[in-house]
Design a protein around this motif. Sequence first.
Motif, PDB file in Angstrom:
ATOM      1  N   GLY A   1     -73.584  28.705  53.327  1.00 56.50           N
ATOM      2  CA  GLY A   1     -72.888  27.639  54.050  1.00 56.50           C
ATOM      3  C   GLY A   1     -73.801  26.961  55.055  1.00 56.50           C
ATOM      4  O   GLY A   1     -74.845  27.502  55.413  1.00 56.50           O
ATOM      5  N   ARG A   2     -73.373  25.761  55.502  1.00 54.78           N
ATOM      6  CA  ARG A   2     -74.163  25.068  56.531  1.00 54.78           C
ATOM      7  C   ARG A   2     -73.969  25.786  57.857  1.00 54.78           C
ATOM      8  O   ARG A   2     -72.833  26.037  58.243  1.00 54.78           O
ATOM      9  CB  ARG A   2     -73.685  23.626  56.694  1.00 54.78           C
ATOM     10  CG  ARG A   2     -74.109  22.758  55.547  1.00 54.78           C
ATOM     11  CD  ARG A   2     -74.071  21.287  55.944  1.00 54.78           C
ATOM     12  NE  ARG A   2     -74.172  20.492  54.726  1.00 54.78           N
ATOM     13  CZ  ARG A   2     -73.148  19.916  54.142  1.00 54.78           C
ATOM     14  NH1 ARG A   2     -71.953  20.020  54.676  1.00 54.78           N
ATOM     15  NH2 ARG A   2     -73.303  19.240  53.025  1.00 54.78           N
TER      16      ARG A   2
ATOM     17  N   SER B   1     -66.956  27.876  34.961  1.00 60.84           N
ATOM     18  CA  SER B   1     -66.614  26.983  36.071  1.00 60.84           C
ATOM     19  C   SER B   1     -67.854  26.661  36.908  1.00 60.84           C
ATOM     20  O   SER B   1     -67.981  25.565  37.444  1.00 60.84           O
ATOM     21  CB  SER B   1     -65.490  27.570  36.930  1.00 60.84           C
ATOM     22  OG  SER B   1     -66.030  28.524  37.780  1.00 60.84           O
TER      23      SER B   1
ATOM     24  N   SER C   1     -68.824  22.722  37.204  1.00 61.91           N
ATOM     25  CA  SER C   1     -68.577  22.037  38.472  1.00 61.91           C
ATOM     26  C   SER C   1     -69.900  21.750  39.194  1.00 61.91           C
ATOM     27  O   SER C   1     -70.890  22.457  39.006  1.00 61.91           O
ATOM     28  CB  SER C   1     -67.667  22.877  39.367  1.00 61.91           C
ATOM     29  OG  SER C   1     -68.456  23.757  40.102  1.00 61.91           O
ATOM     30  N   SER C   2     -69.858  20.686  40.033  1.00 61.08           N
ATOM     31  CA  SER C   2     -71.066  20.318  40.755  1.00 61.08           C
ATOM     32  C   SER C   2     -71.221  21.170  42.024  1.00 61.08           C
ATOM     33  O   SER C   2     -72.205  21.102  42.710  1.00 61.08           O
ATOM     34  CB  SER C   2     -71.015  18.845  41.138  1.00 61.08           C
ATOM     35  OG  SER C   2     -69.822  18.628  41.824  1.00 61.08           O
ATOM     36  N   LEU C   3     -70.177  21.975  42.339  1.00 63.35           N
ATOM     37  CA  LEU C   3     -70.211  22.794  43.553  1.00 63.35           C
ATOM     38  C   LEU C   3     -70.858  24.142  43.245  1.00 63.35           C
ATOM     39  O   LEU C   3     -70.383  24.880  42.388  1.00 63.35           O
ATOM     40  CB  LEU C   3     -68.775  23.017  44.039  1.00 63.35           C
ATOM     41  CG  LEU C   3     -68.620  23.871  45.282  1.00 63.35           C
ATOM     42  CD1 LEU C   3     -69.054  23.091  46.504  1.00 63.35           C
ATOM     43  CD2 LEU C   3     -67.181  24.320  45.427  1.00 63.35           C
ATOM     44  N   ASP C   4     -71.947  24.452  43.934  1.00 61.53           N
ATOM     45  CA  ASP C   4     -72.607  25.736  43.724  1.00 61.53           C
ATOM     46  C   ASP C   4     -72.128  26.701  44.808  1.00 61.53           C
ATOM     47  O   ASP C   4     -72.573  26.661  45.945  1.00 61.53           O
ATOM     48  CB  ASP C   4     -74.127  25.559  43.802  1.00 61.53           C
ATOM     49  CG  ASP C   4     -74.848  26.871  43.537  1.00 61.53           C
ATOM     50  OD1 ASP C   4     -74.166  27.911  43.452  1.00 61.53           O
ATOM     51  OD2 ASP C   4     -76.084  26.845  43.415  1.00 61.53           O
ATOM     52  N   VAL C   5     -71.152  27.572  44.377  1.00 65.84           N
ATOM     53  CA  VAL C   5     -70.544  28.448  45.384  1.00 65.84           C
ATOM     54  C   VAL C   5     -71.499  29.548  45.851  1.00 65.84           C
ATOM     55  O   VAL C   5     -71.201  30.259  46.794  1.00 65.84           O
ATOM     56  CB  VAL C   5     -69.241  29.099  44.861  1.00 65.84           C
ATOM     57  CG1 VAL C   5     -68.159  28.071  44.670  1.00 65.84           C
ATOM     58  CG2 VAL C   5     -69.502  29.888  43.592  1.00 65.84           C
TER      59      VAL C   5
END
Length: 344
Positions: free
Chosen positions: A99-100, A87, A91-95
């Motif tokens: 965080g910002r 996953s 996915s393009s989301l790098d968990v």
Amino acid sequence: MEQELDQLEAAALEELTQTHDLLQLESWRVRYLGKKSALTSILRGLASLADGKRKTVGARANAIKTSLHAELAEKKQSLSLRSLDESLENSSLDVTLPGRPLPYGRLHPITQDIAEICSVFADMGFQVLEGPEVERDYYNFEALNIPQNHPARDMFATLWVDSRDDSNARLLRTHTSPMQIRLMEQQKPPLRFVVPGRTYRYEATDATHDWMFHQVEGLAIDTDITLRDLKETLFEFCKNIFGRDTQVRFRCDYFPFVEPGGEVAIECVKCKGAGCRLCSGTGWLEILGTGMVHPDVLARCGIDPTVYSGFAFGMGVERISILRHGVDDIRLFYSNDFRFLRQF
Ligand code: FA5
């Protein structure tokens, strides 16, 4: 039966190598270790076996059950890891990215200083209260011994809401002193109050003057209050806010609503009394006006001046903040410049 168990174990292990995701693994578990699996029914049927057989079959069946559970746990872990890797790859989301950061706010320096000023007076037994910024001529002037056409009105260049000729006219309060009247009208002595709030003056601005600034009004009314109480209260306040070594100056001044009247100034923090732009070359910065409440003002509010006396003061919060933080222009407080505000 032992042969059956061997076949069962071999089949289970063989099938386990063919499971490629968690869903398949779950159906494998149900098939080989579930309530209706062959292994479970063999274990349940042990009681009906002959003594010798029960022992060997039981031991073998339990050993297979333990080993299949271990295999299951190992496979489950490796499949879970693989599915996380997949996953992440797909996915393009790098968990794993942090965080910002959320920008966190803070209180404006003037708000912080008002809180500190009020807490010093609260420790001396004063209550904190607020009042209206849009005032009536009566409270801002008349009741404070400044009737229409009195020259003292020139001390307070006023921003009018209604026509100034109307004796009931509304205005933006030029000081917090109207709250002296409101308090004395509403409550019987003894009174001890401080009232922080915004005030407005129709004035040109410079390093120490703004058209909107804050004041904290103070009022203490009781029997036997003297000028000495006034001075001790204000000197104690100054030592608390500016430090015990600060030079404090008390001089006579005129305000129509007090008798006698005075002003308190602090030695200029910037030039240490030598004279600079901030203190207009005087070496001192005036922070407040004060005095003993005028007997006529007491009487107008229904307080008998032969029984009661009291003192009042009105301090400029921005002036105090300038001195405390070494700010050299009052206008910086309201220029919305984060480079300035973030320092507090
Ligand atoms: C008054 O406003 C009186 N009401 C004070 C008072 C209260 C006297 C009770 C007696 C009894 P004054 O105009 O001097 O007085 O203002 C009080 C303080 O407000 C000044 O010492 C100064 O610190 C501050 N101040 C006055 N004008 C400005 C301005 N334009 N910008 C910033 N601070 C100001």
